[in-house]
Write a protein that holds these residues in place. Structure first.
Motif, mmCIF file in Angstrom:
data_model
loop_
_atom_site.group_PDB
_atom_site.id
_atom_site.type_symbol
_atom_site.label_atom_id
_atom_site.label_comp_id
_atom_site.label_asym_id
_atom_site.label_seq_id
_atom_site.Cartn_x
_atom_site.Cartn_y
_atom_site.Cartn_z
ATOM 1 N N ASP A 183 -42.384 25.479 8.390
ATOM 2 C CA ASP A 183 -41.149 25.451 7.604
ATOM 3 C C ASP A 183 -41.430 25.675 6.119
ATOM 4 O OD1 ASP A 183 -39.511 25.082 9.771
ATOM 5 O OD2 ASP A 183 -39.443 22.898 9.589
ATOM 6 N N GLN A 184 -42.588 25.170 5.668
ATOM 7 C CA GLN A 184 -42.927 25.332 4.249
ATOM 8 C C GLN A 184 -43.289 26.775 3.918
ATOM 9 O OE1 GLN A 184 -45.083 22.034 2.264
ATOM 10 N NE2 GLN A 184 -45.156 21.042 4.268
ATOM 11 N N ILE A 185 -43.914 27.465 4.859
ATOM 12 C CA ILE A 185 -44.246 28.874 4.627
ATOM 13 C C ILE A 185 -43.000 29.747 4.675
ATOM 14 C CG2 ILE A 185 -45.534 30.864 5.505
ATOM 15 C CD1 ILE A 185 -47.593 28.870 6.632
ATOM 16 N N LYS A 186 -42.122 29.478 5.644
ATOM 17 C CA LYS A 186 -40.959 30.362 5.816
ATOM 18 C C LYS A 186 -39.860 30.114 4.779
ATOM 19 C CE LYS A 186 -38.054 27.829 9.132
ATOM 20 N NZ LYS A 186 -37.403 27.864 10.442
ATOM 21 N N GLU A 187 -39.918 28.971 4.079
ATOM 22 C CA GLU A 187 -38.883 28.638 3.095
ATOM 23 C C GLU A 187 -38.756 29.724 2.022
ATOM 24 O OE1 GLU A 187 -37.516 24.679 0.637
ATOM 25 O OE2 GLU A 187 -39.654 25.118 0.737
ATOM 26 N N GLY A 188 -39.889 30.146 1.463
ATOM 27 C CA GLY A 188 -39.853 31.177 0.422
ATOM 28 C C GLY A 188 -39.354 32.513 0.944
ATOM 29 N N VAL A 189 -39.723 32.841 2.180
ATOM 30 C CA VAL A 189 -39.287 34.098 2.789
ATOM 31 C C VAL A 189 -37.768 34.094 2.961
ATOM 32 C CG1 VAL A 189 -39.544 35.647 4.764
ATOM 33 C CG2 VAL A 189 -41.503 34.298 3.978
ATOM 34 N N GLU A 190 -37.215 32.963 3.401
ATOM 35 C CA GLU A 190 -35.759 32.854 3.586
ATOM 36 C C GLU A 190 -35.012 33.035 2.270
ATOM 37 O OE1 GLU A 190 -35.639 29.786 7.418
ATOM 38 O OE2 GLU A 190 -35.643 28.987 5.375
ATOM 39 N N ILE A 191 -35.612 32.556 1.172
ATOM 40 C CA ILE A 191 -34.953 32.654 -0.133
ATOM 41 C C ILE A 191 -35.043 34.071 -0.701
ATOM 42 C CG2 ILE A 191 -35.078 31.899 -2.552
ATOM 43 C CD1 ILE A 191 -36.066 29.157 -1.455
ATOM 44 N N HIS A 192 -36.244 34.664 -0.641
ATOM 45 C CA HIS A 192 -36.480 35.931 -1.332
ATOM 46 C C HIS A 192 -36.335 37.170 -0.450
ATOM 47 C CE1 HIS A 192 -37.743 33.889 -4.962
ATOM 48 N NE2 HIS A 192 -38.610 33.165 -4.276
ATOM 49 N N GLN A 193 -36.521 37.014 0.845
ATOM 50 C CA GLN A 193 -36.438 38.163 1.748
ATOM 51 C C GLN A 193 -35.580 37.804 2.971
ATOM 52 O OE1 GLN A 193 -40.561 39.143 2.558
ATOM 53 N NE2 GLN A 193 -40.882 40.017 0.534
ATOM 54 N N LYS A 199 -32.197 31.513 -13.578
ATOM 55 C CA LYS A 199 -31.872 32.302 -12.382
ATOM 56 C C LYS A 199 -32.876 33.446 -12.210
ATOM 57 C CE LYS A 199 -28.920 34.313 -9.289
ATOM 58 N NZ LYS A 199 -29.725 35.486 -8.915
ATOM 59 N N ALA A 200 -33.175 34.134 -13.317
ATOM 60 C CA ALA A 200 -34.140 35.235 -13.263
ATOM 61 C C ALA A 200 -35.532 34.725 -12.917
ATOM 62 C CB ALA A 200 -34.168 35.964 -14.608
ATOM 63 N N LEU A 201 -35.897 33.544 -13.445
ATOM 64 C CA LEU A 201 -37.205 32.964 -13.134
ATOM 65 C C LEU A 201 -37.312 32.608 -11.662
ATOM 66 C CD1 LEU A 201 -37.903 30.624 -16.198
ATOM 67 C CD2 LEU A 201 -39.168 32.668 -15.544
ATOM 68 N N LEU A 202 -36.238 32.061 -11.093
ATOM 69 C CA LEU A 202 -36.244 31.704 -9.660
ATOM 70 C C LEU A 202 -36.408 32.946 -8.792
ATOM 71 C CD1 LEU A 202 -33.420 28.980 -9.587
ATOM 72 C CD2 LEU A 202 -35.863 28.615 -9.219
ATOM 73 N N ASP A 203 -35.840 34.068 -9.243
ATOM 74 C CA ASP A 203 -35.980 35.320 -8.494
ATOM 75 C C ASP A 203 -37.411 35.853 -8.544
ATOM 76 O OD1 ASP A 203 -33.319 35.292 -7.820
ATOM 77 O OD2 ASP A 203 -32.684 36.579 -9.488
ATOM 78 N N ILE A 204 -38.111 35.572 -9.662
ATOM 79 C CA ILE A 204 -39.481 36.071 -9.841
ATOM 80 C C ILE A 204 -40.492 35.190 -9.123
ATOM 81 C CG2 ILE A 204 -41.301 36.459 -11.568
ATOM 82 C CD1 ILE A 204 -39.024 37.148 -13.562
ATOM 83 N N ARG A 205 -40.358 33.862 -9.274
ATOM 84 C CA ARG A 205 -41.331 32.928 -8.694
ATOM 85 C C ARG A 205 -41.338 33.011 -7.170
ATOM 86 N NH1 ARG A 205 -38.763 28.388 -11.410
ATOM 87 N NH2 ARG A 205 -39.331 28.474 -13.597
ATOM 88 N N GLY A 206 -42.511 33.124 -6.612
ATOM 89 C CA GLY A 206 -42.644 33.179 -5.157
ATOM 90 C C GLY A 206 -42.459 34.567 -4.603
ATOM 91 N N SER A 207 -41.681 35.388 -5.304
ATOM 92 C CA SER A 207 -41.421 36.747 -4.852
ATOM 93 C C SER A 207 -42.333 37.749 -5.557
ATOM 94 C CB SER A 207 -39.956 37.100 -5.116
ATOM 95 O OG SER A 207 -39.714 38.458 -4.842
#
Length: 337
Positions: A118-128, A89-97
């Motif tokens: 969609d591929q660019i915005k995917e990480g933004v939706e998850i982390h921000q 869980k902590a790794l998922l929060d770090i990766r990409g962010s």
């Protein structure tokens, strides 16, 4: 406040397949400061990509495993996180962010059935989630030199150089503190390579992003990096500032890398390549790992594993000859077999 962003201590990574152990990374130490660019150089099989995957927490287990060491990442809140000892869980929060990676091959890094937007915005939706992801994705496209009107197009509609730009846009979308670039220009022609490097340099300045640049190309390192680490058989064998390594080269392997590059200042009939091949990571040589290929090797090099020898505050190497130890001086030259 501590300005060290990444601190790798005594890292070892092994892969075990059918009872055979591949020693990919063997006790490396690295530090990367905020906003700094560190170049990691070496031949194929040196352990560069494995090091990057370990930093991302992406070593496939099985067969891979971090068997020793720590990877300490200090985020913008000045919290230290050991990537080797945190949960998924902590790794998922770090990766990409906090930490992002540009993978080697843009052709296989993009999902062919998802639009690039969609591929660019995917990480933004998850982390921000508080950010308008679509607008952010369009902004990133413009930032890497692709018109935002191409938001809904698919990877097959772009050239190799533009795919690489899209990968960079994905990696930078959440403004990470550390960007790992794993041979980001290898598949590109020279003109596109120069454009991509200039763009990455500009984005690094814009976002104050630290970078770990992994490459075979010493010219790329000279253009982009502050410090250089030379990697061989899973070890860092020479480390220093760009000037240290390029103007005061010490390790025979680093010398060999430079001698393998054609020079526009000299007329030479033949380049001087490094003899032999990189060692098999399942059966590494004793003593100095480079001794079977080294023109300066002596009997002591077969028996003694050199330790880090400091040439100055910023420059160290691992070589008995450079260290000038008595065991090296008193031992005989290895006979050609």
């Amino acid at each position: 406040m501590n300005d060290t962003l990444l601190d790798i201590k005594d890292l070892e990574v092994q892969y075990v397949v059918d009872g055979e152990i591949t020693r990919a990374v063997n006790g490396i130490n690295l530090k990367l400061k905020k906003g700094e660019v560190l170049g990691l150089v070496g031949e194929t099989g040196a352990g560069k990509t494995t090091t990057a995957l370990a930093i991302m927490g992406l070593i496939p287990n099985p067969p891979g495993k971090v068997t020793k060491g720590n990877i300490n990442f200090t985020n913008s809140e000045n919290m230290k996180i050991d990537i080797c000892n945190v949960n998924n869980k902590a790794l998922l929060d770090i990766r990409g962010s906090k930490i992002s990676m540009i993978f080697q091959d843009p052709m296989t890094s993009l999902n062919p059935v998802m639009s690039i937007g969609d591929q660019i915005k995917e990480g933004v939706e998850i982390h921000q989630p508080e950010v308008n992801a679509k607008e952010r994705a369009k902004e990133m496209l413009e930032l890497v030199g692709i018109p935002k009107e191409r938001f809904n197009e698919y990877p097959h509609q772009f050239s190799g150089g533009m795919k690489q730009r899209i990968i960079i846009a994905i990696a930078l979308a959440c403004t990470p503190e550390l960007l790992i670039a794993d041979e980001p220009t290898t598949a590109l022609d020279v003109t596109i390579q120069a454009q991509v490097l200039d763009m990455m340099k500009d984005l690094k300045i814009k976002f104050n992003t630290a970078m770990l640049m992994i490459t075979h190309d010493l010219g790329v390192i000279a253009k982009t990096c502050d410090n250089v680490a030379i990697m061989y058989a899973g070890e860092i064998i020479e480390y220093g500032t760009l000037r240290d390594v390029y103007k005061n080269t010490q390790h025979p392997y680093t010398m060999g890398l430079f001698n393998s590059i054609p020079s526009i200042d000299k007329v030479e009939k033949r380049l001087k390549p490094i003899k032999g091949l990189t060692p098999d990571a399942t059966n590494l040589p004793s003593g100095c790992k480079f001794h079977p290929r080294c023109e300066f090797a002596r009997e002591a090099c077969r028996e003694i594993a050199p330790k880090e020898y400091n040439l100055n505050e910023t420059h160290y190497t691992k070589c008995l000859k450079v260290e000038g130890c008595n065991e090296y001086k008193e031992s005989r030259v290895i006979d050609d077999e």
